[in-house]
Design a protein around this motif. Structure first.
Motif, PDB file in Angstrom:
ATOM      1  N   ILE A 110       0.836  -1.213   0.000  1.00  0.00           N
ATOM      2  CA  ILE A 110       0.000   0.000   0.000  1.00  0.00           C
ATOM      3  C   ILE A 110       0.864   1.254   0.000  1.00  0.00           C
ATOM      4  CG2 ILE A 110      -1.639   1.348   1.373  1.00  0.00           C
ATOM      5  CD1 ILE A 110      -2.814  -1.353   2.316  1.00  0.00           C
ATOM      6  N   VAL A 111       1.858   1.275   0.878  1.00  0.00           N
ATOM      7  CA  VAL A 111       2.738   2.441   0.987  1.00  0.00           C
ATOM      8  C   VAL A 111       3.533   2.646  -0.296  1.00  0.00           C
ATOM      9  CG1 VAL A 111       4.774   3.347   2.189  1.00  0.00           C
ATOM     10  CG2 VAL A 111       2.894   2.333   3.495  1.00  0.00           C
ATOM     11  N   VAL A 113       2.818   1.802  -3.473  1.00  0.00           N
ATOM     12  CA  VAL A 113       1.988   2.325  -4.569  1.00  0.00           C
ATOM     13  C   VAL A 113       1.603   3.783  -4.327  1.00  0.00           C
ATOM     14  CG1 VAL A 113      -0.249   2.088  -5.726  1.00  0.00           C
ATOM     15  CG2 VAL A 113       1.100   0.048  -5.187  1.00  0.00           C
ATOM     16  N   LEU A 114       1.224   4.086  -3.106  1.00  0.00           N
ATOM     17  CA  LEU A 114       0.767   5.430  -2.766  1.00  0.00           C
ATOM     18  C   LEU A 114       1.868   6.476  -2.965  1.00  0.00           C
ATOM     19  CD1 LEU A 114      -1.556   7.143  -1.563  1.00  0.00           C
ATOM     20  CD2 LEU A 114      -0.589   6.683   0.691  1.00  0.00           C
ATOM     21  N   PHE A 115       3.050   6.201  -2.428  1.00  0.00           N
ATOM     22  CA  PHE A 115       4.117   7.192  -2.499  1.00  0.00           C
ATOM     23  C   PHE A 115       4.743   7.267  -3.893  1.00  0.00           C
ATOM     24  CE2 PHE A 115       3.612   7.236   1.975  1.00  0.00           C
ATOM     25  CZ  PHE A 115       4.149   8.432   2.422  1.00  0.00           C
ATOM     26  N   LEU A 118       2.468   9.655  -5.683  1.00  0.00           N
ATOM     27  CA  LEU A 118       2.449  11.023  -5.149  1.00  0.00           C
ATOM     28  C   LEU A 118       3.827  11.678  -5.071  1.00  0.00           C
ATOM     29  CD1 LEU A 118      -0.093  10.556  -2.195  1.00  0.00           C
ATOM     30  CD2 LEU A 118      -0.529  11.544  -4.458  1.00  0.00           C
ATOM     31  N   CYS A 144      10.684   3.666  -3.324  1.00  0.00           N
ATOM     32  CA  CYS A 144       9.354   3.086  -3.129  1.00  0.00           C
ATOM     33  C   CYS A 144       9.284   1.630  -3.577  1.00  0.00           C
ATOM     34  CB  CYS A 144       8.313   3.893  -3.903  1.00  0.00           C
ATOM     35  SG  CYS A 144       7.983   5.530  -3.219  1.00  0.00           S
TER      36      CYS A 144
END
Length: 450
Positions: A110-111, A113-115, A118, A144
């Motif tokens: 999750i972390v 993909v999110l970062f 962004l 990431c």
């Protein structure tokens, strides 16, 4: 079954001996782990330039946030495993390992993909100059990609440490760090890949550390060899791991947000101050490792002894660690004051950057003992399962960095020197809060509540 491994029962024998013998391998391993960022900065600063160094440096706080969100959960797993080991409950350790796989891999994915998505927006939020933004985005996105591997590696290492084995993960880190050095030089000096090269070197090294730790765990540690029935997720275990791990992960994440706020203040003073701050930050990542290593040792030590209900030994561990932190802090003072310029000069050749960075280090070194007294009580509280304090600790650092940086840097006579004064005052205030929590003694009741 666990007697075949390098497990150490820390509920018996000299507390000082256990803490120091457990700390030394952790310290060596943590120093090697710092090579990931240290070598990146050395190679970029010497072979690419100050702007590239600033690009790597401005990702530091975001990189810390990324790994804190995913890997901070391993602390909760380690606390549970240490308490189970102290209570001689080996079946519970296997259950913790099984459920930890789902927790860490899910959080890491999750972390990551999110970062990754962004990255440009987050760097602009940090006021990264347009001159370094493309390279900074590249470096951050490569970081990431290694998040899941780092989270799972930290989970394996946390379980091994919980059972008293602080040496095995050291060997993994040495191998990965050496690979990182070789690849940095190959990609940057040999192939001229710049920031892209150091990012790739870091990513590959992280993957290697995970792979070799997984192979070791599966082949040498019986409790990691789980059958299909044991691999089924159990809600109760996952919930308890999250209850312990989320506050610690949130604490680290909140702290990283505060460093991002400070990084934004730093970026407002331009590339020269950014480069100086990056160098000092890299050096102090090394400085923090003895305190961090003692703290990690105390988490396992206190976890085992709380699980065994030997609370007086936890207090003995605190005293031993405090003396170790004081000795190290006093040793560093003359080194920084006499050789500050030379230390900064290893990373960068710009005379102005060297002058600013050396003075910044001399300001911060006055507060090193306060830094140590953050790690020591905080780690004991974590090991005892006092998870609620983690959020208080994180919010304290955020408030300090936001308030102090906005006060000191706006005083004309101080200017950008307020960046380093902020760091010192933040350490001192946070240490006072941690010590207050420890001496209140609430941690003594945490295991019964768990």
């Amino acid at each position: 079954m666990e007697k075949k491994e390098r497990c150490v029962d820390m509920t018996q024998g000299s507390a000082f001996r256990h803490v120091i013998s457990f700390t030394i391998p952790l310290l060596i391993g943590n120093l090697f782990q710092q090579f990931y960022n240290l070598v990146d900065s050395l190679v970029v600063g010497n072979f690419v330039g100050a702007n590239a160094l600033a690009a790597v440096g401005t990702c530091g706080s975001l990189g810390y946030l990324i790994f804190s969100l995913s890997s901070g959960l391993s602390v909760g797993l380690g606390v549970m495993a240490a308490q189970a080991f102290g209570a001689r409950n080996h079946k519970e350790i296997r259950k913790i390992i099984a459920n930890g796989i789902y927790i860490l891999s899910g959080a890491g994915l999750i972390v990551s993909v999110l970062f990754y998505a962004l990255a440009p927006s987050l760097l602009r939020l940090l006021r990264a100059p347009d001159t370094i933004l493309p390279e900074a985005v590249t470096y951050l996105r490569l970081i990431c990609l290694g998040t899941v591997a780092v989270a799972l590696y930290n989970g394996i290492a946390a379980i091994l440490r919980a059972m008293g084995d602080s040496k095995t993960s050291l060997y993994f880190l040495i191998i990965a760090s050496m690979v990182n050095v070789v690849l940095d030089l190959l990609f940057v000096v040999g192939f001229g890949m710049g920031v892209l090269g150091v990012g790739l070197a870091t990513l590959i090294s992280q993957m290697i550390s995970f792979v070799i730790s997984l192979i070791y765990a599966l082949t040498k540690v019986p409790c990691f060899r789980l059958n299909k029935q044991e691999l089924r997720p159990e809600g109760k275990t996952i919930l308890r791991a999250l209850n312990l791990g989320i506050p610690v992960a949130a604490q680290s994440s909140i702290i990283s947000v505060s460093t991002m706020v400070l990084q934004g203040v730093v970026n407002g003073f331009g590339e020269t101050v950014m480069a100086a701050y990056t160098v000092v930050d890299r050096v102090e990542q090394i400085v923090q490792q003895p305190y961090n290593s003692v703290g990690t040792a105390l988490t396992s030590f206190s976890g085992q002894n709380v699980g065994a209900q030997k609370l007086d030994r936890v207090k003995q561990g605190f005293q031993a660690a405090a003396w170790m932190a004081l000795g190290f802090s006093l040793t560093l003072l003359p080194i920084v004051y006499l050789f500050g310029n030379q230390i900064v000069g290893v990373f960068v050749k710009d005379p102005q950057v060297i002058a600013i960075g050396a003075r910044g280090m001399r300001i911060n070194c006055l507060f090193y003992f306060a830094l140590g007294m953050i790690y020591i009580p905080r780690s004991i509280l974590n090991g005892a399962g006092d998870s609620s304090f983690a959020m208080i600790n994180g919010l304290t650092e955020v408030a300090c960095r936001v308030i102090y940086s906005n006060v000191f840097t706006r005083i004309p006579a101080i200017g950008f020197w307020g960046i380093w004064i902020t760091t010192g005052f933040t350490w001192s205030t946070t240490a006072a809060v941690c010590l207050h929590r420890y001496f209140r003694g609430k941690w003594r009741t945490m295991f019964d509540k768990g």
